[in-house]
Design an enzyme around this catalytic site. Structure first.
Site, PDB file in Angstrom:
ATOM      1  N   GLY A 241      32.001  47.953  57.607  1.00 50.94           N
ATOM      2  CA  GLY A 241      31.137  47.250  56.671  1.00 50.94           C
ATOM      3  C   GLY A 241      31.958  46.623  55.563  1.00 50.94           C
ATOM      4  O   GLY A 241      33.022  47.123  55.197  1.00 50.94           O
ATOM      5  N   ASP A 242      31.459  45.517  55.022  1.00 48.64           N
ATOM      6  CA  ASP A 242      32.118  44.930  53.867  1.00 48.64           C
ATOM      7  C   ASP A 242      31.804  45.771  52.633  1.00 48.64           C
ATOM      8  O   ASP A 242      30.890  46.599  52.633  1.00 48.64           O
ATOM      9  CB  ASP A 242      31.680  43.479  53.669  1.00 48.64           C
ATOM     10  CG  ASP A 242      32.774  42.623  53.054  1.00 48.64           C
ATOM     11  OD1 ASP A 242      33.671  43.194  52.394  1.00 48.64           O
ATOM     12  OD2 ASP A 242      32.746  41.394  53.207  1.00 48.64           O
ATOM     13  N   ALA A 243      32.566  45.537  51.576  1.00 48.76           N
ATOM     14  CA  ALA A 243      32.502  46.414  50.400  1.00 48.76           C
ATOM     15  C   ALA A 243      31.095  46.443  49.808  1.00 48.76           C
ATOM     16  O   ALA A 243      30.566  45.406  49.381  1.00 48.76           O
ATOM     17  CB  ALA A 243      33.510  45.938  49.357  1.00 48.76           C
ATOM     18  N   TYR A 244      30.491  47.598  49.831  1.00 48.62           N
ATOM     19  CA  TYR A 244      29.178  47.883  49.239  1.00 48.62           C
ATOM     20  C   TYR A 244      28.057  47.079  49.885  1.00 48.62           C
ATOM     21  O   TYR A 244      26.952  47.016  49.354  1.00 48.62           O
ATOM     22  CB  TYR A 244      29.202  47.673  47.716  1.00 48.62           C
ATOM     23  CG  TYR A 244      30.131  48.653  47.038  1.00 48.62           C
ATOM     24  CD1 TYR A 244      29.707  49.944  46.734  1.00 48.62           C
ATOM     25  CD2 TYR A 244      31.441  48.310  46.750  1.00 48.62           C
ATOM     26  CE1 TYR A 244      30.556  50.865  46.148  1.00 48.62           C
ATOM     27  CE2 TYR A 244      32.312  49.217  46.166  1.00 48.62           C
ATOM     28  CZ  TYR A 244      31.865  50.496  45.863  1.00 48.62           C
ATOM     29  OH  TYR A 244      32.717  51.404  45.295  1.00 48.62           O
TER      30      TYR A 244
END
Length: 951
Positions: A241-244
């Site tokens: 997943g991308d950050a947050y």
């Protein structure tokens, strides 16, 4: 791991799948859950160490100190040289390995590169990160970089490359909230192919999901992760997943009700590893398990993907057999990599125009090297720390002598006057808070005003040549060597206010005001409460540059962007124009010296129509890294320091438009419907995709095919003769395109199918050949919902660019005769419409399926040439609407005044994913007719329609 135990996961002789299964069987459920995060905890009892994902390696190792900095990815793309790009990837992979050897805990071997989003729109803030506008070329070059990162050992990975960003991601504006509409053909013909090649070939082993939504559904929940991505290879594919981003699912996106449900849905959809706060991630996953939203099998599947990559990196094997394990930090910025950086920078230079024999430069004259990029090398967010930097001025001065190279930045120096005094800056590297003091004309009162376009400027204090920023408390301080960091605090917008100027600080959206103590702070809420400044010209930078140009034999004007300003991650461009002050500098220099060459150094294309018309030569390069100036000197002078001939061999990897008015809306991802990219653009671009000149001339003759007819499953050899008719040795990039002449559906105007690089001496002739697979001529049939090769004749084209076609031939393809849509056949999916107005694609359900929603009153969908036969049909539509319901008009032939064949009244439904069927008999629908579904009011949703006999 030094020791191995036969028959267990520590046994290198066991099959990979068996080793993963064995290790999973020994881990407890909490230990497995702890693997589903970017920073994976060790399991000492099993000898499993810590592991982290996410070393940035876009065009060099980033954020880990000094490392070799290669040209930006779009510059590697302009090389059109897959083998060179592979070698750069291998060098970066070795440096990752070397830094990991030095700091195993701090430097991970899972690298987040390359970016393979096709460069659909040049206004995208992250244009510099991609390779090309064409999806096939993106896949070839991105795959080459990934292959270098991965290494060529059949068992072990040098690093674990991660493709970014899956999927439909070409805008920074509200990127976590916007939905990219990808109709089936755009999805299958444009977006997916760039990802497919690197995965299917084994070059990349992981993928990062993107922040945006696609067709109304967050990409971290996309069924394409399972239905497409993981079907391209038998190997395990890690999805991060991308950050947050997964916190957005129940956060700003509001797609799911709570974080535990969101993280569970993402894991079930195919996300294996969360780039989030570690504590929160583990809490949410355990809560999901407790609530029955996840099972142990779900966790095993995700953990298994992660562990498979770790095994392939050699983590659980003795170091001896792994050819990459012994790589040390001595490889970082080694001489070999420095030479490669120069070669890569040299290969990325594109000659856009060359007349009057200005280039290559004569080496016995004087050169004025001018402009804000003349004597600097700029880094972007994903650059490594430059170990050294050769600027354009330095590169030329090293070759021609300092006495023959004169330079000026061409930047105006101003004083900021207020009603009570003059703004003053501190000296020394740390500067000081800016304050209003006594009127002065010294260096303390001078600020260099640099224009980066889009109304964005930076101010650099003359006292210490440091940039002014607003610190965390809003105080303006001149202490930054360059604009940078995630939040760029060094940019301002000058706004005319009455008879003065106020400054808006862009990062805080506050205006600059002088406090009672005289200190400048970005803390005013409005223009009226800001301090009014008078900008007094202290030094006319444009005039100084023009004076140098007037006395030189040739003037080089180096213009372009700052990669951290006005077009970068989180910020799209608003237009394609050169910054106004840069344009003014260029025109002034041209007026002073007709032998003026524009050298653009930028992360993206510019609309430089005036320069194309009035200058004898133009050159473009992406930001070229540490060896940029030396490489540029090689190209401009036409030879290396030891006399080896050099020429510009780069080709444009994307279209250069004449202005932003030639582009659709930035958020319009339907390249087919909007006639976007070189594939469908019907205008005359400033510079076409594939364009690039050299210092010699080539001709192409006798394009021929090994067969004039072919069928699916077969291959045709395409050959053309190339001859160097110039006076210098040179490299030609022969490009091959096809165009389908007739089709049931809209087809590209031209489509790149391959290219060949050939180097020839003057007068030398060679034949270049490219295999063309007939299956590659397929397009996605929205009626049959599958790729098809249609029976048609195809033009086979050879050329120097997508519009500079030099030779043609015809291939007759014996494919399928595609049927028209037929009432009584399969249902018509709303998302597979042939045309639309005022609608958007949306999610049919939370897990899968696409539908359409009307965004405005009078919206419509079109289905072309539906065969109703003798008539007598009933139409049934799967619909949804909020209260008080909606109406859908079924019209024939035309959406506004065509005859109404039926009216469907849609009652209000409980939720956006609650569908109801409504039906009505069709009146007057016989023969082949264009079918329109018209939404008089916005808000109605349609999944699809089907037809049945009346009665």
């Amino acid at each position: 791991m030094a020791d191995s135990v036969r028959g267990t996961f520590q046994d290198p002789g066991r099959p990979l799948a068996d080793r993963v299964t064995d290790l999973l069987s020994r881990l407890t459920l909490p230990e497995k859950v702890a693997l589903l995060h970017q920073h994976q905890a060790p399991v000492p009892r099993l000898g499993v160490g810590p592991f982290r994902t996410g070393t940035e390696a876009l065009h060099g190792v980033a954020w880990l100190g000094e490392a070799t900095v290669f040209p930006q990815s779009v510059g590697l793309g302009s090389s059109w040289d897959p083998e060179l790009v592979r070698r750069v990837g291998a060098a970066v992979g070795d440096e990752v390995r070397g830094l990991h050897h030095k700091d195993p805990a701090g430097v991970g071997l899972n690298v987040w590169a390359p970016v393979v989003n096709p460069l659909r729109d040049p206004r995208w803030g992250r244009n510099e990160e991609g390779y090309a506008e064409d999806p096939w070329l993106t896949g070839v070059l991105g795959g080459a970089y990934a292959r270098g990162l991965r290494g060529d050992d059949p068992r072990y990975l040098r690093t674990a490359p991660t493709l970014k960003h899956f999927l439909g991601y070409n805008n920074e504006t509200e990127r976590h909230l916007t939905s990219s509409d990808l109709p089936p053909r755009v999805l299958h013909e444009y977006e997916l192919p760039a990802f497919r090649e690197p995965i299917a070939s084994g070059a990349a082993v992981a993928v990062m999901a993107s922040y945006n939504l696609v067709n109304g559904r967050p990409t971290h929940l996309s069924p394409l992760l399972a239905d497409e991505l993981r079907t391209w290879t038998a190997d395990d594919v890690l999805v991060v997943g991308d950050a947050y981003a997964c916190s957005n699912l129940a956060g700003e996106q509001g797609y799911l009700s709570d974080h535990a449900a969101a993280f569970a849905a993402a894991l079930r959809a195919g996300v294996d590893c969360f780039t989030e706060d570690a504590t929160a991630t583990l809490e949410r996953l355990h809560e999901a398990l407790e609530r029955g939203l996840l099972t142990g099998s779900d966790v095993d599947a995700a953990a298994g993907h992660i562990l498979a990559v770790r095994f392939r990196l050699g983590e659980f094997d003795p170091e001896g057999p792994n050819p990459y394990a012994a790589t040390t930090a001595e490889v970082v910025n080694c001489v070999e990599h420095q030479r490669l950086a120069r070669e890569a920078a040299r290969s990325s230079v594109v000659l856009l125009k060359n007349s009057d024999a200005v280039l290559p430069l004569a080496q016995d004259g004087t050169i004025a090297v001018l402009g804000p990029l003349a004597d600097t090398v700029l880094a972007d967010w994903y650059s490594g720390t430059l170990p050294y930097a050769v600027t354009a001025r330095a590169g030329l001065a090293d070759r021609l002598g300092e006495q023959n190279v004169r330079t000026a930045e061409g930047v105006d120096r101003v004083r900021l006057r207020t009603a009570t005094g003059t703004v003053l800056a501190g000296d020394g590297p740390d500067g000081a808070p800016l304050r209003v003091g006594e009127t002065t004309t010294g260096l303390a009162a001078g600020f260099d005003l640099l224009d980066w376009g889009g109304g964005t400027i930076t101010l650099r204090a003359a006292a210490n040549r440091r940039y002014v920023r607003a610190d965390e408390n809003g105080v303006l301080v001149n202490d930054r060597p360059e604009p940078g960091e995630w939040v760029v605090r060094e940019t301002f917008e000058p706004i005319r206010h009455r008879d003065a100027v106020v400054l808006r600080h862009l990062a805080s959206n506050r205006y600059v005001a002088a406090g009672p103590d005289g200190v400048l702070r970005a803390d005013a809420a409005t223009e009226d409460t800001a301090t009014a400044f008078t900008l007094e010209l202290a030094e006319d930078g444009v005039a100084a540059a023009a004076a140098l140009a007037r006395d030189a034999d040739v003037a080089l004007v180096l213009l372009g962007n700052h990669p951290m300003v006005a077009g970068r991650e989180t910020e799209d461009r608003i237009d394609l124009a050169l910054p106004p002050r840069q344009e003014a500098l260029l025109r002034a220099v041209r007026a002073a010296n007709p032998r003026t060459v524009l050298v653009l150094t930028s992360s993206y294309p510019y609309a430089v129509g005036w320069a194309q018309e009035h200058l004898p030569a133009l050159v473009w390069s992406a930001h070229g890294g540490q060896e940029f100036g030396a490489a540029l000197a090689d190209v401009l002078l036409g030879e290396t320091p030891d006399g080896e001939p050099v020429e510009p061999t780069g080709r444009l990897p994307q279209t250069w438009y004449r202005g932003a008015d030639e582009l659709p809306d930035l958020l319009d991802y339907d390249i087919i419907g909007s006639d976007a990219t070189y594939l469908y653009f019907r205008g005359r671009p400033l510079y076409p995709f594939g364009h690039g000149l050299g210092y010699t001339r080539f001709e192409h003759h006798d394009l021929r095919l090994s067969a004039e007819q072919a069928a699916p499953g077969e291959q045709v050899e395409v050959s053309v003769d190339v001859v160097n008719v110039g006076e210098r040795p040179g490299t030609e990039v022969v490009q091959f395109y096809t165009r389908q002449r007739r089709s049931r559906d809209k087809q590209p105007l031209r489509q790149l199918r391959g290219f060949r690089r050939v180097r020839l001496a003057p007068g030398e002739r060679a034949t270049v050949t490219m295999p063309l697979r007939v299956d590659d001529l397929a397009f996605y049939d929205v009626v049959g919902e599958r790729p098809v090769v249609e029976a048609a004749r195809h033009s086979i084209l050879a050329g120097r660019s997508c519009t500079d076609i030099t030779a043609t031939a015809t291939l007759t393809v014996h494919g399928e005769v595609l049927p028209e849509r037929r009432a009584g056949g399969d249902a018509l999916r709303a998302a597979s419409r042939d045309g639309e107005f005022g609608t958007a694609l949306t999610d049919e359900g939370p897990q899968r399926g696409d539908a359409v929603v009307a965004l405005r009153d009078g919206a419509w969908l079109a289905f072309d040439r539906v065969d109703f036969g003798a008539g007598g049909h009933r139409i049934t539509a799967a619909t949804a609407a909020a209260g008080p319901g909606a109406r859908i008009e079924v019209r024939l032939d035309e959406p506004l005044s065509g005859p109404v064949a039926a009216v469907l009244d849609v009652p209000a439904t409980a939720g956006r994913h609650d569908w109801i069927e409504v039906a009505a008999p069709l009146a007057g629908a016989t023969g082949r007719r264009d079918l329109y579904l018209v939404f008089p009011s916005a808000g109605a949703r349609l999944s699809g329609v089907r037809f049945s006999p009346v009665g």
